[in-house]
Every structure is written in structure tokens, then in C-alpha cells.
Motif scaffolding. Sequence first.
Motif, PDB file in Angstrom:
ATOM      1  N   ARG A 117      65.396  40.340  22.967  1.00 11.46           N
ATOM      2  CA  ARG A 117      65.107  38.949  22.625  1.00 11.46           C
ATOM      3  C   ARG A 117      65.221  38.043  23.857  1.00 11.46           C
ATOM      4  O   ARG A 117      64.362  37.183  24.100  1.00 11.46           O
ATOM      5  CB  ARG A 117      66.054  38.449  21.540  1.00 11.46           C
ATOM      6  CG  ARG A 117      65.709  37.048  21.030  1.00 11.46           C
ATOM      7  CD  ARG A 117      66.857  36.444  20.246  1.00 11.46           C
ATOM      8  NE  ARG A 117      67.306  37.299  19.171  1.00 11.46           N
ATOM      9  CZ  ARG A 117      66.749  37.352  17.966  1.00 11.46           C
ATOM     10  NH1 ARG A 117      65.687  36.609  17.695  1.00 11.46           N
ATOM     11  NH2 ARG A 117      67.244  38.145  17.043  1.00 11.46           N
ATOM     12  N   GLU A 118      66.285  38.232  24.639  1.00  7.76           N
ATOM     13  CA  GLU A 118      66.494  37.391  25.819  1.00  7.76           C
ATOM     14  C   GLU A 118      65.382  37.594  26.847  1.00  7.76           C
ATOM     15  O   GLU A 118      64.946  36.644  27.497  1.00  7.76           O
ATOM     16  CB  GLU A 118      67.858  37.698  26.437  1.00  7.76           C
ATOM     17  CG  GLU A 118      69.031  37.216  25.581  1.00  7.76           C
ATOM     18  CD  GLU A 118      70.355  37.791  26.034  1.00  7.76           C
ATOM     19  OE1 GLU A 118      71.396  37.223  25.644  1.00  7.76           O
ATOM     20  OE2 GLU A 118      70.362  38.807  26.765  1.00  7.76           O
ATOM     21  N   ASN A 119      64.906  38.833  27.012  1.00 10.82           N
ATOM     22  CA  ASN A 119      63.797  39.101  27.920  1.00 10.82           C
ATOM     23  C   ASN A 119      62.550  38.345  27.490  1.00 10.82           C
ATOM     24  O   ASN A 119      61.850  37.755  28.314  1.00 10.82           O
ATOM     25  CB  ASN A 119      63.505  40.595  27.982  1.00 10.82           C
ATOM     26  CG  ASN A 119      64.184  41.303  29.140  1.00 10.82           C
ATOM     27  OD1 ASN A 119      63.666  41.323  30.257  1.00 10.82           O
ATOM     28  ND2 ASN A 119      65.355  41.858  28.869  1.00 10.82           N
ATOM     29  N   LEU A 120      62.280  38.356  26.200  1.00  6.88           N
ATOM     30  CA  LEU A 120      61.098  37.660  25.696  1.00  6.88           C
ATOM     31  C   LEU A 120      61.228  36.155  25.868  1.00  6.88           C
ATOM     32  O   LEU A 120      60.298  35.476  26.332  1.00  6.88           O
ATOM     33  CB  LEU A 120      60.862  38.010  24.230  1.00  6.88           C
ATOM     34  CG  LEU A 120      60.452  39.459  23.938  1.00  6.88           C
ATOM     35  CD1 LEU A 120      60.413  39.706  22.439  1.00  6.88           C
ATOM     36  CD2 LEU A 120      59.093  39.779  24.559  1.00  6.88           C
ATOM     37  N   LEU A 121      62.380  35.611  25.527  1.00  5.04           N
ATOM     38  CA  LEU A 121      62.578  34.161  25.645  1.00  5.04           C
ATOM     39  C   LEU A 121      62.533  33.707  27.097  1.00  5.04           C
ATOM     40  O   LEU A 121      62.036  32.617  27.405  1.00  5.04           O
ATOM     41  CB  LEU A 121      63.903  33.763  24.996  1.00  5.04           C
ATOM     42  CG  LEU A 121      63.976  33.931  23.469  1.00  5.04           C
ATOM     43  CD1 LEU A 121      65.367  33.557  22.960  1.00  5.04           C
ATOM     44  CD2 LEU A 121      62.908  33.083  22.780  1.00  5.04           C
ATOM     45  N   ALA A 122      63.038  34.541  28.001  1.00  5.83           N
ATOM     46  CA  ALA A 122      63.020  34.184  29.423  1.00  5.83           C
ATOM     47  C   ALA A 122      61.589  34.016  29.927  1.00  5.83           C
ATOM     48  O   ALA A 122      61.331  33.203  30.833  1.00  5.83           O
ATOM     49  CB  ALA A 122      63.746  35.243  30.245  1.00  5.83           C
ATOM     50  N   ALA A 123      60.671  34.773  29.348  1.00 11.64           N
ATOM     51  CA  ALA A 123      59.271  34.689  29.779  1.00 11.64           C
ATOM     52  C   ALA A 123      58.609  33.401  29.322  1.00 11.64           C
ATOM     53  O   ALA A 123      57.516  33.064  29.789  1.00 11.64           O
ATOM     54  CB  ALA A 123      58.495  35.890  29.248  1.00 11.64           C
ATOM     55  N   ALA A 124      59.252  32.680  28.403  1.00 17.64           N
ATOM     56  CA  ALA A 124      58.659  31.456  27.847  1.00 17.64           C
ATOM     57  C   ALA A 124      59.298  30.185  28.385  1.00 17.64           C
ATOM     58  O   ALA A 124      58.988  29.095  27.914  1.00 17.64           O
ATOM     59  CB  ALA A 124      58.786  31.476  26.321  1.00 17.64           C
ATOM     60  N   VAL A 125      60.164  30.315  29.380  1.00 19.45           N
ATOM     61  CA  VAL A 125      60.911  29.157  29.879  1.00 19.45           C
ATOM     62  C   VAL A 125      59.981  28.039  30.339  1.00 19.45           C
ATOM     63  O   VAL A 125      60.248  26.859  30.112  1.00 19.45           O
ATOM     64  CB  VAL A 125      61.845  29.596  31.030  1.00 19.45           C
ATOM     65  CG1 VAL A 125      62.387  28.381  31.767  1.00 19.45           C
ATOM     66  CG2 VAL A 125      62.999  30.429  30.479  1.00 19.45           C
ATOM     67  N   GLU A 126      58.851  28.411  30.969  1.00 18.15           N
ATOM     68  CA  GLU A 126      57.956  27.385  31.505  1.00 18.15           C
ATOM     69  C   GLU A 126      56.905  26.944  30.489  1.00 18.15           C
ATOM     70  O   GLU A 126      56.058  26.114  30.796  1.00 18.15           O
ATOM     71  CB  GLU A 126      57.247  27.927  32.751  1.00 18.15           C
ATOM     72  CG  GLU A 126      58.201  28.258  33.884  1.00 18.15           C
ATOM     73  CD  GLU A 126      57.502  28.939  35.034  1.00 18.15           C
ATOM     74  OE1 GLU A 126      56.338  29.360  34.848  1.00 18.15           O
ATOM     75  OE2 GLU A 126      58.097  29.052  36.106  1.00 18.15           O
TER      76      GLU A 126
END
Length: 248
Positions: free
Chosen positions: A108-117
Amino acid sequence: MSSGTNQSHSSQPSPLVLESVAKHFGGITAVADVSLEVTTGEVVGVIGPNGSGKSTLFSLAAGGQKPDNGKVWLNGKDVTGLATWKIARAGISRTFQIPSLFDNMSVRENLLAAAVEGDWKGAPQRASDIMEMLEISHVVDNLASELSGGQQKLLEFGRVCMRDPKVILLDEVTAGVHPNIRRIILDAIRRLRDTGITFLIIEHDMEMVREICDRLIVMDQGRVVAEGSFEDIANDVEVQRAYLGRRK
């Protein structure tokens, strides 16, 4: 093929146009004046022997390498030579042969990190949807380092999807994976293609490219030596020479 310049003035420019791009490393020509155009929702396969220039071509398209000559157009915009992150923001994302993940973060954290921008407010729901599509919801709290090789490829594919790209470049995404994971990836490509996402795929699995690609581009020694349907390519003498023996 329409030139990138013409595409930039079109009301509906092609998502990705490479115009006579070239890349040299010392005395070695990795890519020699390659031009290609990928239209909206098209799945195009790039095949060829090892060392034929496929991965370098991907790097030129995604900004990992700057072309020595030629232009890269993304949705009608000249992105030649821009930084990788700028090209990613413009709508192109790619996977690598070896997944590049945050090993000590959960799925989940990997996926959310990709959406930071991007759209952070909608990111949690989008992550859930992507995990469901890629059938990795059951490992949502597992660290990336705990996943199998195939699951890591699914997660990297998911991270690419989280950026809401217009063009996705997949570099041997099914290499060495279990048949079930291969099925998940193919189903996801079809589903995303139906939403208008464009794909450029490097792949050695001829059964996969036959099954999923609308068109194939064959590279050898940095050049495009053939282009067409799977059937056309399979019967092309130039392709047979490229795979079975170098031209004299």
C-alpha cells in the motif's frame, strides 16, 4: 508517419511520437534514426535480439537518456531532453526489467508513494482499485521485499498506474513470471487499453505479443528493420535474419 511537428498542431495528437531519434555511446550506435508513432489506446510491441537497442529506445522516450539527434513528442508536446520527472508528469511512465521498489515499505505504501505528486485525495481508493485489478490485495500490508518476483512486477506495474499515465512503457514485464501472473498482467493491459491508455512493450515472449499487441516493431543493431502485424513479422525474411543470424 506524421512528424512530431505536425502532431503538435493537431487537435488530437498521438500520445507518443519519436522522430528520427539517435543515441551513440562512444563508437557504438545504440539507436540509429528511429521514428515511430503510437496512437491512443494502441498496444505496440518492440522486439529484437539482445543488444538491438530496445531498452535504449525506452530510455530516450522516458527521459532516462537524452537523444543525440531527433525529437520526442508526448501528447503533441516536445519533451526532448527534459528531465525524467518532467516527462513522467507529462504523462509517460515505465517499468524496468528488474523492479525498482521501496523494499522496506508495504505494498500500500509503495502505491501511495507513487501518487505523491498527483491526486492525493483520491489516491487511497485508486490504490485499492489497482490492487484489486492486479490481484495483490491479499498482500497489501506485506513489505515489497517479502513479495515473490512476480508479485514485485505486479506492484511496479501498479505504481506506474498510480501516476495516471497516458503512455505506459513495459520492459519485459512477464519475463520469468508464473502463468497466473502473466494472465493478470495481460488482463490489466486490456482493461487499461480500453480506457485509452497507450502501451509500448518490450517483450521476448512471442506468444504474449501475438496475443496482446496490435502492431510489432522489430529492431536490430539500433534500427527498425520491420513493422507490422504479428503474422507479417513472423514471415518477414529480415526478421528471421535478425534472430537467426546477422546480415553479412
